[in-house]
Design a protein around this motif. Structure first.
Motif, mmCIF file in Angstrom:
data_model
loop_
_atom_site.group_PDB
_atom_site.id
_atom_site.type_symbol
_atom_site.label_atom_id
_atom_site.label_comp_id
_atom_site.label_asym_id
_atom_site.label_seq_id
_atom_site.Cartn_x
_atom_site.Cartn_y
_atom_site.Cartn_z
ATOM 1 N N ASP A 98 0.834 -1.210 0.000
ATOM 2 C CA ASP A 98 0.000 0.000 0.000
ATOM 3 C C ASP A 98 0.868 1.259 0.000
ATOM 4 N N GLU A 104 2.075 1.842 -3.460
ATOM 5 C CA GLU A 104 0.970 2.400 -4.249
ATOM 6 C C GLU A 104 0.829 3.897 -3.977
ATOM 7 N N ASN A 105 0.939 4.279 -2.694
ATOM 8 C CA ASN A 105 0.840 5.678 -2.322
ATOM 9 C C ASN A 105 1.992 6.489 -2.917
#
Length: 416
Positions: free
Chosen positions: A320, A323-324
């Motif tokens: 995650d 992705e950020n």
């Protein structure tokens, strides 16, 4: 006679053959190939090969050699009178050679090898990203040199024009049309041009030396830097290597998750041990004797207090985070592109204005030139207008180079 013609032709062509030239794309390629950081690609490959060989050794038989000599204060005795069984010696000796062979580990070894491959791709892509980021530095140096190169041409043209005007003024002084000492103003201006030319030569040499070090290619001061025709494409998507790096990081995390899933799989091993000692396996035989054991064993970590599960949850969070980071990178890159596009639009407007100013300056200079020839104005007034035109032409050249630099930086930001 024919030989003389051939020699003359060779002498004429020698300067053009010896003259070195280079393009922006060649500089890009040279820095990727020759910059010290580029060596890390091969080093990482060699390191990864060794790491894989180390991991693969888990599939091979594992040998261990043990030897020991002990003395103990007491030994086992058989409390049966007249049994004829001698008690063990208090000094005991043993040497063993053991072999362990992995039979099954749930594919953990292969998963670890896959992880090593994924890590190599990520590290090598990081090197590529770092090398790519040098492109803007190349742009700044290359177009700075181009600006000096174009300024030299413009300065030479101004110098030649002043020389012609000096002869006209000297002729006018001779025939009494122009005031005496008017030529001194032009001569002073020519000396000033010589100073400016020396400064340009010095700046160009410094810039070329820096670029030469960066791309690891010898460049002499007479090298010709080709003026690229840079075009931008607003329709294409981002193609930066950083985006590929983010994708490889996610793939590496997925591979790490696969390794963790295999971590608690049961492990089946075969083993064999042979040795020589006193006593051997027969504790009642108080003598040196050979012995051996063979068998299989199963090792299964049934419960690990959810350690494996928590590690996988941590990896999911890492994914995650990547992705950020990808979203942030895209956002910042698009902001840079918008800023760069506005810079391009601004410079294009400047160039259009420069052309109008230069046309007006030429008209003024043409009128001033006629007045100087007729003795209506002094050469100082002429030099003022002449310098104004030169400065405006120099500004146009500067804006044109800045436009090419802005477009080149736009393409680098976009990944074209």
């Amino acid at each position: 006679m024919k030989q003389l013609i051939v020699i003359f032709a060779i002498l004429i062509t020698l300067p053009s053959v010896a003259q070195q030239s280079i393009t922006l794309e060649q500089c890009y390629q040279l820095v990727i190939e020759n910059y010290p950081l580029a060596k890390q690609t091969q080093l990482l490959d060699a390191q990864n090969k060794l790491d894989k060989e180390v991991v693969s050794t888990s599939k091979l038989p594992q040998l261990s050699l043990d030897a020991q000599a002990t003395y103990q204060s007491d030994v086992i005795e058989i409390p049966i009178p007249n049994a004829g069984i001698e008690p063990l010696n208090k000094d005991q000796y043993r040497a063993t050679l053991s072999v362990n062979q992995l039979i099954y580990n749930g594919g953990a070894t292969d998963a670890t090898l896959d992880l090593k491959s994924a890590q190599l791709k990520t590290k090598q892509k990081q090197v590529e990203v770092s090398l790519y980021q040098l492109k803007q530095q190349i742009n700044q140096l290359y177009f700075s040199i181009l600006l000096v190169q174009e300024s030299e041409l413009l300065l030479n043209a101004k110098k030649e024009q002043l020389k012609v005007k000096l002869k006209e003024v000297q002729s006018g002084i001779k025939y009494g049309v122009i005031l005496p000492s008017s030529d001194k103003v032009l001569e002073a201006e020519l000396l000033k041009l010589s100073q400016q030319f020396k400064e340009l030569v010095s700046n160009k040499a410094s810039l070329i030396a820096t670029l030469s070090s960066l791309i690891s290619k010898p460049l002499n001061d007479s090298v010709v830097f080709q003026n690229p025709l840079v075009e931008t494409d607003l329709q294409t998507e981002l193609a930066r290597p950083e985006l590929e790096l983010f994708q490889l990081k996610k793939e590496e995390i997925t591979t790490s998750e696969n390794v963790l899933s295999k971590q608690n799989a049961p492990k089946l091993l075969g083993f064999a041990s042979g040795g020589y000692g006193n006593p051997g396996l027969n504790m009642l035989d108080n003598s040196f004797q050979p012995f051996y054991t063979v068998g299989v064993k199963l090792n299964w970590n049934v419960f690990d207090w959810n350690s494996n599960k928590k590690q996988r949850e941590s990896l999911a969070i890492n994914k995650d985070i990547v992705e950020n980071e990808t979203e942030i990178f895209k956002l910042n890159t698009n902001i840079q592109l918008n800023q760069q596009q506005k810079e391009i639009d601004k410079i294009e407007e400047f160039i259009a204005s420069d052309l109008e100013i230069i046309n007006l300056r030429k008209e003024v200079l043409k009128s001033t030139d006629s007045q100087l020839k007729n003795g209506v104005i002094t050469s100082s007034a002429y030099i003022t207008e002449f310098t104004n035109l030169y400065e405006d032409e120099n500004t146009l050249v500067k804006h044109k180079i800045q436009l090419q630099l802005a477009k080149a930086n736009y393409n680098v930001i976009k990944g074209q």
